[in-house]
Design an enzyme around this catalytic site. Structure first.
Site, PDB file in Angstrom:
ATOM      1  N   HIS A  58       0.801  -1.229   0.000  1.00 38.36           N
ATOM      2  CA  HIS A  58       0.000   0.000   0.000  1.00 38.36           C
ATOM      3  C   HIS A  58       0.840   1.288   0.000  1.00 38.36           C
ATOM      4  O   HIS A  58       0.686   2.112  -0.904  1.00 38.36           O
ATOM      5  CB  HIS A  58      -1.015  -0.038   1.147  1.00 38.36           C
ATOM      6  CG  HIS A  58      -1.649   1.284   1.425  1.00 38.36           C
ATOM      7  ND1 HIS A  58      -2.470   1.908   0.512  1.00 38.36           N
ATOM      8  CD2 HIS A  58      -1.564   2.114   2.489  1.00 38.36           C
ATOM      9  CE1 HIS A  58      -2.862   3.073   1.018  1.00 38.36           C
ATOM     10  NE2 HIS A  58      -2.320   3.211   2.214  1.00 38.36           N
ATOM     11  N   HIS A  82       3.833   6.866   5.377  1.00 40.36           N
ATOM     12  CA  HIS A  82       2.637   7.559   5.874  1.00 40.36           C
ATOM     13  C   HIS A  82       1.798   6.783   6.878  1.00 40.36           C
ATOM     14  O   HIS A  82       1.124   7.379   7.698  1.00 40.36           O
ATOM     15  CB  HIS A  82       1.766   8.059   4.711  1.00 40.36           C
ATOM     16  CG  HIS A  82       0.874   7.031   4.105  1.00 40.36           C
ATOM     17  ND1 HIS A  82       1.241   6.229   3.063  1.00 40.36           N
ATOM     18  CD2 HIS A  82      -0.397   6.668   4.402  1.00 40.36           C
ATOM     19  CE1 HIS A  82       0.246   5.430   2.745  1.00 40.36           C
ATOM     20  NE2 HIS A  82      -0.762   5.663   3.539  1.00 40.36           N
ATOM     21  N   GLU A  86       0.739   5.402  12.621  1.00 40.64           N
ATOM     22  CA  GLU A  86      -0.647   5.029  12.906  1.00 40.64           C
ATOM     23  C   GLU A  86      -0.773   3.524  13.185  1.00 40.64           C
ATOM     24  O   GLU A  86      -1.485   3.111  14.076  1.00 40.64           O
ATOM     25  CB  GLU A  86      -1.519   5.420  11.699  1.00 40.64           C
ATOM     26  CG  GLU A  86      -2.929   4.863  11.737  1.00 40.64           C
ATOM     27  CD  GLU A  86      -3.934   5.895  12.192  1.00 40.64           C
ATOM     28  OE1 GLU A  86      -3.818   7.037  11.730  1.00 40.64           O
ATOM     29  OE2 GLU A  86      -4.808   5.559  13.007  1.00 40.64           O
ATOM     30  N   ASP A  87      -0.077   2.718  12.409  1.00 42.76           N
ATOM     31  CA  ASP A  87      -0.301   1.272  12.451  1.00 42.76           C
ATOM     32  C   ASP A  87       0.793   0.451  13.114  1.00 42.76           C
ATOM     33  O   ASP A  87       0.668  -0.759  13.233  1.00 42.76           O
ATOM     34  CB  ASP A  87      -0.483   0.731  11.019  1.00 42.76           C
ATOM     35  CG  ASP A  87      -1.703   1.329  10.342  1.00 42.76           C
ATOM     36  OD1 ASP A  87      -2.574   1.833  11.068  1.00 42.76           O
ATOM     37  OD2 ASP A  87      -1.772   1.289   9.107  1.00 42.76           O
ATOM     38  N   ASP A 148      -3.023   8.242  -1.273  1.00 47.70           N
ATOM     39  CA  ASP A 148      -3.373   7.163  -0.347  1.00 47.70           C
ATOM     40  C   ASP A 148      -4.794   6.681  -0.629  1.00 47.70           C
ATOM     41  O   ASP A 148      -5.068   5.492  -0.792  1.00 47.70           O
ATOM     42  CB  ASP A 148      -3.245   7.731   1.075  1.00 47.70           C
ATOM     43  CG  ASP A 148      -3.813   6.833   2.150  1.00 47.70           C
ATOM     44  OD1 ASP A 148      -3.427   5.653   2.190  1.00 47.70           O
ATOM     45  OD2 ASP A 148      -4.641   7.315   2.959  1.00 47.70           O
ATOM     46  N   ASP A 269     -18.401  17.151 -25.568  1.00 52.71           N
ATOM     47  CA  ASP A 269     -16.998  16.825 -25.268  1.00 52.71           C
ATOM     48  C   ASP A 269     -16.830  15.429 -24.682  1.00 52.71           C
ATOM     49  O   ASP A 269     -15.994  15.212 -23.829  1.00 52.71           O
ATOM     50  CB  ASP A 269     -16.404  17.877 -24.335  1.00 52.71           C
ATOM     51  CG  ASP A 269     -17.130  17.944 -23.000  1.00 52.71           C
ATOM     52  OD1 ASP A 269     -18.236  17.381 -22.889  1.00 52.71           O
ATOM     53  OD2 ASP A 269     -16.588  18.569 -22.069  1.00 52.71           O
TER      54      ASP A 269
END
Ligand code: MN
Length: 501
Positions: A58, A82, A86-87, A148, A269
């Site tokens: 990821h 990133h 957090e993880d 992300d 268009d």
């Protein structure tokens, strides 16, 4: 359909990422990028995505999306890291030690955004709007967040249906409009088309069918028009940089059809031919050439160079009747206008085809952001009749679970505690701000994550708290609790004296 491969590339690896970055920034510190990758891989080791793939897939894909946009390597590094704080057990401090304060501050921004959790549509949208306002301090965080989200959208199939819907809806309703407002049309288009089929599956299928029908058998006429335009421009001495057809994105076609009362014949268009030329003068010259060879359709000539769209979009548009009698829209622009149109604000961290970063513009992006913020605030005030001044004097902080709490400027953890619940305020015994123990009279800042430590046996608030609380709620509750305390002390004393239980 937009394929994952189109956005991320085939078999993304750290080697292909480094190779990609080198193509636009020869001086990029590839050792540092590799270090960031190794660091993230180690931190996420053992974690898997819902699809069963190792987690590192990821952040690596997110970094690829940015590198494909030729974005500043610092942002690519932050993208690799990133999800680490957090993880995983790795802290932002460790990131800062290894990768410096710029990278760690970008990652901190992403981590804060990640803490936003879903608690009902309306409240959530409101939270995100507020978040956007405080987030705008560094728009690069948004750029990473978009990448992300785009990768997450390409892997939605692995999630249960309600979650698919929720993430897609949020991308469509919140992320895409923000990307649009930042002038990032490419990103906006991806967010919309990837979400469309999950949010409105029936409409998606219908629109896709309409577009396919409409396009059937048109390949030859388009190729012919493209070839003739190329030749005529060449004859006139214009060094065309690029000329290609682009399909209208499905979601944008869907919206346009709704505006045009579902008359597909009024949408000109569905396919447009895009001409990219070296200079501004070439744009007008090219327009003249097209009008000389093909009759323009009245009322369809648009000069977005002289009058750019509100998000800064610049191009010349015209719809012409080609040799076969078919109509087609041409969009003419310089390379600079093109990049600005595709990448918007992100173009400021974008490398051009010579491997140079864009020179600082006369208007800095900070100023542009201020405008965007103002715009968002204005829209908020239209919606909710909240005055801009009122919002400006507010700060937005988070609960550890990710709810956004808005407080007046100068508010302290005590105000926060009473905002959550009276009982939390009354039992408040300490506070942790951004993972650090902090005294209760600390002034909170935008974006702080605040946690309240409660002491179950605590009798009630401290009178001194009144000296530094800012909100009416907190002051009122403190006074009430103190009054009750005094009363119970007195009644307790009376009971003792009278000898009654
Ligand atoms: Mn992520």
């Amino acid at each position: 359909m937009l394929e994952q491969e189109e956005i991320i590339g085939k078999n993304p690896t750290i080697a292909s990422l480094l190779k990609k970055v080198k193509t636009y920034d020869a001086k990029a510190d590839t050792d540092l990028i590799r270090l960031a990758y190794d660091f993230a891989e180690k931190a996420h080791s053992g974690q898997t995505r819902k699809s069963g793939e190792p987690y590192i897939v990821h952040p690596l894909a997110t970094a690829h999306i940015l590198a494909n946009m030729r974005i500043d390597p610092v942002i690519v590094i932050a993208a690799l890291l990133h999800d680490v704080p957090e993880d995983t057990k790795v802290t932002l401090e460790e990131l800062e030690k290894n990768f410096g304060s710029e990278v760690s501050s970008l990652v901190r921004g992403i981590t804060k955004l990640g803490k936003l959790k879903y608690r009902g549509v309306e409240r959530y949208i409101e939270n995100l709007r507020k978040m956007f306002i405080s987030m705008a301090e560094d728009v690069r965080v948004m750029i990473i967040k978009f990448a992300d989200r785009i990768h997450n959208l390409t892997t939605l199939d692995a999630l249960p249906a309600p979650k698919q819907y929720r993430i897609a809806l949020e991308s469509l309703e919140i992320y895409a409009p923000i990307a649009g407002r930042l002038g990032m049309d490419e990103i906006k288009g991806w967010l919309e088309d990837l979400s469309f089929k999950y949010v409105y599956p029936k409409e998606y299928a219908h629109i896709k069918q309409i577009r396919d029908e409409r396009m059937r058998g048109k390949e030859k006429f388009l190729q012919d028009a493209q070839d003739r335009a190329w030749d005529e421009l060449k004859t006139a001495g214009i060094k065309t940089v690029d000329l290609y057809g682009r399909n209208k994105r499905l979601y944008s076609l869907y919206q346009k059809l709704q505006r045009k009362g579902n008359e597909i014949a009024k949408v000109y268009d569905i396919v447009a031919l895009r001409i990219i030329v070296p200079t501004l003068a070439d744009c007008y010259a090219a327009l003249g050439i097209l009008h000389k060879i093909w009759r323009p359709m009245p009322g369809r000539i648009k000069d977005y160079i002289a009058q750019p769209k509100p998000n800064g979009y610049q191009s010349l548009h015209t719809t012409v009747f080609t040799d076969s009698g078919e109509m087609v829209e041409f969009q003419i622009r310089t390379l600079e206008m093109h990049e600005e149109a595709e990448f918007g604000v992100a173009a400021h961290w974008h490398y051009d085809e010579h491997g140079h970063k864009r020179p600082a513009k006369e208007i800095s992006w900070v100023k542009e952001l201020a405008e965007i913020q103002k715009d968002v605030l204005n829209r908020l005030s239209d919606l909710d009749e909240i005055k801009v001044d009122f919002l400006k004097s507010r700060i937005f902080v988070f609960t550890p679970k990710g709810d956004v709490i808005d407080l007046p400027e100068g508010a302290t953890p005590i105000d926060f505690a009473y905002h959550i619940h009276t009982a939390i305020g009354n039992k408040c015994n300490g506070s942790i701000v951004n993972e650090q123990m902090t005294s209760l009279d600390t002034t909170l800042k935008n974006g702080d994550v605040v946690e309240i430590i409660i002491e179950k046996n605590r009798k009630g608030p401290n009178r001194d708290w009144l000296k530094f609380t800012k909100t009416h709620t907190a002051r009122m509750n403190i006074k009430n609790a103190l009054r009750l305390q005094e009363k119970s002390v007195i009644t307790g004393w009376i009971r003792q004296v009278v000898g009654k239980k």
